[in-house]
Design an enzyme around this catalytic site. Structure first.
Site, PDB file in Angstrom:
ATOM      1  CD  GLU A  69       4.962  22.543  16.612  1.00 53.55           C
ATOM      2  OE1 GLU A  69       5.229  23.240  15.541  1.00 53.55           O
ATOM      3  OE2 GLU A  69       4.011  21.387  15.577  1.00 53.55           O
ATOM      4  CG  HIS A  86      27.382  23.368   9.005  1.00 50.89           C
ATOM      5  ND1 HIS A  86      27.402  22.742   8.602  1.00 50.89           N
ATOM      6  CD2 HIS A  86      25.687  22.762   9.915  1.00 50.89           C
ATOM      7  CE1 HIS A  86      26.818  21.845   8.585  1.00 50.89           C
ATOM      8  NE2 HIS A  86      26.467  21.979   8.819  1.00 50.89           N
ATOM      9  CB  VAL A 101      -1.956  27.325  10.289  1.00 53.96           C
ATOM     10  CG1 VAL A 101      -2.029  28.614   9.537  1.00 53.96           C
ATOM     11  CG2 VAL A 101      -1.457  28.192  12.572  1.00 53.96           C
ATOM     12  CD  GLU A 151      18.392  22.729   1.998  1.00 53.84           C
ATOM     13  OE1 GLU A 151      18.846  22.002   2.260  1.00 53.84           O
ATOM     14  OE2 GLU A 151      17.931  23.203   0.894  1.00 53.84           O
ATOM     15  CB  SER A 152      21.838  22.546   6.154  1.00 55.30           C
ATOM     16  OG  SER A 152      22.759  22.247   7.111  1.00 55.30           O
ATOM     17  CB  CYS A 169      18.224   6.618  31.419  1.00 56.41           C
ATOM     18  SG  CYS A 169      19.333   6.185  30.243  1.00 56.41           S
ATOM     19  CB  CYS A 200      22.188   2.790  28.680  1.00 58.58           C
ATOM     20  SG  CYS A 200      21.257   1.149  28.646  1.00 58.58           S
ATOM     21  CB  CYS A 231      19.472  -0.907  26.873  1.00 62.43           C
ATOM     22  SG  CYS A 231      18.481  -0.135  27.890  1.00 62.43           S
TER      23      CYS A 231
END
Lengths: 414, 493, 120
Positions: free
Chosen positions: B41, B59, B180, B352-353, B415, B417, B452
């Site tokens: 990666e 989907h 790579v 892709e999707s 956190c 929030c 926030c």
């Protein structure tokens, strides 16, 4: 977990909470508990190391920590109970307070709850600044906390968006610490902060202030490399072809403070959309019986001296409330002149001395601001220049007030 | 010419290039077998590009061309997602989805979608009228809709992280910060040059997403070009979230000229508005733009009137690795190929999707290709289950009390929030993949994602990172290499 | 020479128009009170400022202690003062009001701590 019954719980140990606690104890209220999420009391004052605090209250130019220390000492000497490192996670309309700390989960049931949680900052996301998301974008309060509390330097060359006081203070702070502040950009056609800060934070260091400008794009894929700044029109829309690129590694955002009312909303407290804080009467009681609010959580202040006064007025009312809940007298609305952004309180019962706090929406020259009830002018004040950055206070003694009659705060141009 | 004498040569049976959702799903599937597997990666965390920057929708498969790989793998992935989500302890909610229309033309389009879906094997599709729309999502405007009960929402970042963690748990090696740079075919496979050393492997699988065409070119396959196509999003406050219980998409109305802006609730209770569609030059140009953000607001309100600027808590963008150019338009099917000239190099381009939904079926497809060439022996110690970070705020009061008692770090709310505690932040910092970036910790713990945006907790998290990893201020990275959050101390010691 | 200043003594923020030649103030217009005139003179001839900063702390519960000066010093000396502040290190405990630098840069003001820092 057993529920602890308490008389008064104060959520927040900053200036509002501390002043309220001290004043309550002075009135003879014994059972007071302050819940503070930090390790130390003092709230936001802990990081406001510049002076200008206490000018009216103590006739001295103190720094934020010194001002806070005066109240912390009072609270400690009075033996008022404080729990630190504890976060309130729930507040209910029946005044149940749930909090967690390392020592466990706590459930309290209070006769009266005082909201003193202060405020938070508006973010980049909330104003939707387009562009990439590199490191180096900070709100001014965060930058201040990193530098003043954590000994962390956040950048070397900065651009500041927003000419509110925090942004101006940080312009100076960064400059004194060897960073280069390239400019301050303000979307309004006038500065948002106090004139003394424009002089002492910008003019002193030759930092240019650009009014009617805003940041329209952020650049950099890893660390910020620069921003695009555009001029804006009277509707605050960027004017095409006025874009200029500014190289910098840090963008400081000083674009507004928002009262921190998550807990208030949870308890069903009604908020005023103008202040984003609770709607209160002159007792600082919210729409939920027994829940009161003062300080930045109620409306954003510019002088902490006034926060203390407001909290002390609140304490007087809470003291009365604890002795006997007042009869449900009708509260009438306070009507704010269109030139005013808001008033606090928003409702009046006319059963005690009244202080109305307000701000003008835009800078006004030579105006007279008055409080009327029907055809009676209760109080009037003249201003050579009234600016949004400076909160205005008008007092009316109880004897003059007529219960049940709406109050109007009127602005007249001379 | 590569230096065959380079030190640090590592030998594997299978090398996966890219740890997005497909690379990570593949790593996990491969770890079911007795194979030596590694993932390379280029970034400092998994899921940095397309896989983490999307709507998070699982989907049903009615949007894909019948007979295509996209259709086949999407339907399969959707049907099997409950099991995977459960094994990996990640959020998933089969909310269903509404594709809303307003006139007869829209109705015809919805009917066509329904038929395509049925051809693809999607169960439960039905055309419903406005009363059903009002019932399912009262805030959504529409005269009729295609209702797809199988569609769901998940957290794509946590999904990818969970796949990667489970793979690593089961013996896969993950090499972060290894880009790579060249691939050479050798006797028994390939030699793969990276920015941090050389690897050798019998199989190489190209899961490089936005850069899949570049990787393919490294072995001489230059048939493909990735056309980066950006989509911008608005993220809405949770307060509005309660008004959208399921994804709602309008039928793209060419007459109106709009993009058909999607509204998708997230598993955290926020709402995503978007994505837009913009072909761009740079593959990882995630900059949002004023004009598109304004467009999203305008278009979104057409079917979701509560949408307003003060509800926006942040914006972001993702880039689709499209195989078709702006002029061609539309979609090209997934490319999953194994060519005789590049034996043992499985090339995947243009995922892709619905790549997120199709990730596991794609991975299994790759394995079946490998299986044609060798015997795959099962790994007896393979454990499909991975535990995520426990969410304190979702526990009962009694459980919360006992958690704090066992570990006082659960009593420290970091956190505010989102109600995330220090115990969870530390668990995120101590993550099994060894990721150290602020974003990595944010995405794993959900801290800093509230309204926030880290205003309160960012400082605490930075301090915890520095303490736990014993690192100095200058080495705290936001996300990518070089994204220094701090420049040093105010007062050096 | 002509210069416009905003007076910072009180919230009125009078706009002061000052006429001066070298070190002689010829006139100050716009002040609502005499403090304004005094302020104008000071600002033109020898502007003074108070500053706040931080000093390194060793062995304390916090890495820095906030400091300020006991009174304003000439504006042009700000960075000299900062250099002294930057070079200093104090050991915890530190009390509010504790003098950390006496007569900083010879300007007649002290650098005092404005926060209490306990020992670890």
């Amino acid at each position: 977990m057993t529920t602890q019954n308490r008389s008064v719980i104060i959520i927040g140990g900053g200036p509002a909470g501390l002043a309220a606690a001290a004043a309550l104890r002075q009135q003879g209220v014994e059972d007071i508990l302050i819940l503070e999420r930090e390790h130390d009391l003092g709230g936001i004052l802990r990081q406001c190391i510049h002076d200008g605090f206490g000018l009216t209250r103590f006739k001295e130019a103190l720094s934020g920590p010194e001002y806070a220390a005066r109240f912390v000492d009072t609270v400690q000497q009075a033996g008022i109970e404080v729990m630190t490192d504890i976060t309130v996670t729930e507040l209910h309309a029946d005044r149940t307070v749930v909090a967690t700390a390392r020592s466990g989960r706590y459930v309290f049931k209070a006769q009266a709850v005082i909201l003193a949680m202060g405020c938070r900052e508006r973010t980049r996301g909330a104003i939707q600044i387009p562009g990439s998301r590199p490191a180096g974008v900070y709100t001014a309060g965060i930058a201040q906390a990193y530098m003043n509390l954590k000994n962390i330097m956040i950048g070397r060359s900065a651009v500041i968006l927003g000419s509110g006081d925090i942004g101006l203070i940080m312009a100076r702070r960064l400059t004194l610490e060897g960073a280069s502040v390239k400019g301050v950009f303000e979307i309004q056609p006038y500065p948002s902060g106090l004139p003394r800060n424009i002089t002492q934070c910008l003019d002193d260091y030759d930092i240019p202030l650009f009014l009617s400008h805003t940041v329209t794009a952020i650049h950099g894929t890893k660390r910020l490399t620069g921003v695009t700044v555009s001029q804006v029109d009277s509707s605050f829309r960027p004017i095409p072809d006025t874009e200029k690129e500014w190289t910098c590694d840090t963008l400081i955002l000083s674009v507004g403070l928002i009262p921190e009312n998550e807990l208030s909303k949870m308890a069903g407290v009604l908020l005023d959309p103008r202040t984003k804080g609770p709607r209160v009467d002159e007792h600082y009681q919210t729409s939920v019986a027994g829940i009161f609010a003062a300080g930045n959580v109620l409306h954003v202040h510019d002088l902490v001296d006034f926060v203390s006064l407001e909290a002390e007025r609140l304490a007087e009312s809470v003291g009365d409330y604890l002795k006997q809940a007042p009869a449900d007298e009708e509260a009438v609305p306070v009507e704010a002149d269109p030139e005013l952004a808001y008033t606090v309180p928003q409702l009046v019962r006319a059963d005690r001395d009244l202080t109305v706090s307000c701000r003008v929406r835009r800078p006004l020259n030579r105006v007279r601001i008055s409080i009327w009830q029907n055809d009676q002018k209760h109080v009037t004040r003249r201003f050579r220049r009234a600016i949004p950055a400076e909160m205005i206070h008008l007092t009316v003694p109880k004897e003059k007030l007529v219960p049940g009659e709406p109050l109007k705060v009127v602005v007249e141009h001379e | 010419m590569m230096n065959k004498q380079t030190a640090l040569q590592k030998r594997y049976d299978v090398l996966i290039i890219g740890s997005g959702v497909v690379g990570s799903a593949l790593a996990r599937e491969l770890s079911r077998y007795q194979l030596n597997v590694a993932v390379l990666e280029k970034e400092l965390d998994v899921c940095t590009e397309t896989s983490g920057r999307n709507s998070g929708v699982i989907h049903a498969g009615f949007n894909n061309k019948p007979g295509s790989l996209m259709a086949k793998f999407c339907v399969e992935g959707c049907l099997g997602y409950d099991v995977v989500a459960d094994e990996l302890d990640i959020p998933f909610s089969r909310t269903g989805k509404l594709v809303v229309g307003f006139d007869d033309e829209d109705r015809k389009k919805l009917q066509a979608l329904k038929e395509a879906g049925e051809q693809n094997g999607v169960p439960g599709l039905e055309i419903v009228e406005s009363d059903v729309i009002r019932d399912k999502a009262p805030a959504i405007l529409g005269e009729m809709a295609l209702y797809s009960p199988m569609t769901g929402i998940t957290n794509p970042f946590l999904y990818t992280v969970a796949l990667a963690e489970n793979a690593v748990q089961n013996g896969v090696s993950l090499w972060l910060n290894h880009e790579v740079t060249a691939i050479e075919q050798v006797d028994d496979g390939y030699q793969v040059q990276t920015t941090q050393g050389v690897f050798e492997s019998r199989w190489v699988i190209n899961c490089a997403g936005l850069f899949a065409d570049r990787v393919a070119r490294m072995v001489g396959i230059d048939d493909y070009t990735i056309y980066p196509c950006r989509g911008e999003y608005l993220v809405l406050d949770k307060e509005l979230g309660s008004q959208l219980p399921l994804p709602a998409y309008p039928v793209p109305n060419i007459r109106e000229g709009g993009l058909g802006i999607h509204l998708t609730p997230t598993t955290d209770g926020n709402i995503l508005v978007g994505p837009s569609t913009d072909y761009i030059d740079e593959h990882t140009d995630y900059g949002t733009t004023r004009s598109i953000l304004d467009l999203l607001m305008r278009e979104g309100r057409k079917i979701f009137p509560p949408l307003n600027p003060s509800a926006v808590i942040r914006t972001f963008a993702g880039v689709r690795p499209k195989l078709v150019s702006r002029t061609t338009g539309g979609y090209a099917d997934f490319v999953i190929e194994h060519r005789p000239e590049t034996r043992h190099f499985i090339n995947m381009v243009g995922l892709e999707s619905p790549g997120l939904t199709a990730a596991v079926p794609i991975a299994r497809n790759v394995i079946s290709i490998i299986g044609e060439y060798e015997d795959l022996r099962e790994n007896p110690s393979f454990n499909p289950c991975r535990e995520g970070i426990l969410s304190f705020k979702d526990q009962t009061p009694e459980r919360q009390e006992s958690l704090i008692h066992e570990n006082p770090d659960y009593g420290v709310v970091v956190c505010r929030c989102e109600g995330i505690t220090q115990a969870e932040i530390l668990a995120a910092i101590r993550n099994p993949l060894g990721v150290t970036t602020l974003s990595g910790i944010k995405n794993r713990s959900r801290a800093m994602m509230g309204r926030c945006q880290g205003g309160y907790c960012q400082i605490r998290i930075a301090e915890l990172i520095m303490a736990e990893q014993n690192r100095s201020e200058e080495s705290v990275m936001l996300a990518r290499k070089g994204s220094r959050t701090f420049v040093g101390k105010v007062r050096p010691s | 020479m002509n210069k416009t200043l905003t007076c910072v003594i009180c919230p009125n923020g009078c706009q002061l128009i000052v006429d001066y030649e070298g070190v002689t103030i010829q006139s100050v217009e716009g002040a609502l009170c005499s403090k304004g005139n005094q302020y104008a003179e000071q600002e033109i001839l020898d502007p003074k400022r108070n500053i706040a900063s931080s000093v390194r702390v060793t062995g304390g519960k916090a890495p820095l202690v906030s400091v300020r000066l006991t009174g304003p010093i000439p504006k042009k000396k700000i960075f000299d003062v900062m250099a002294e502040i930057r070079a200093l290190s104090v050991a915890a405990p530190v009390e509010i009001g504790q003098v950390l630098i006496t007569d900083v840069s010879g300007l007649g003001q002290d650098v005092i701590a404005t926060k209490r820092i306990d020992r670890i």
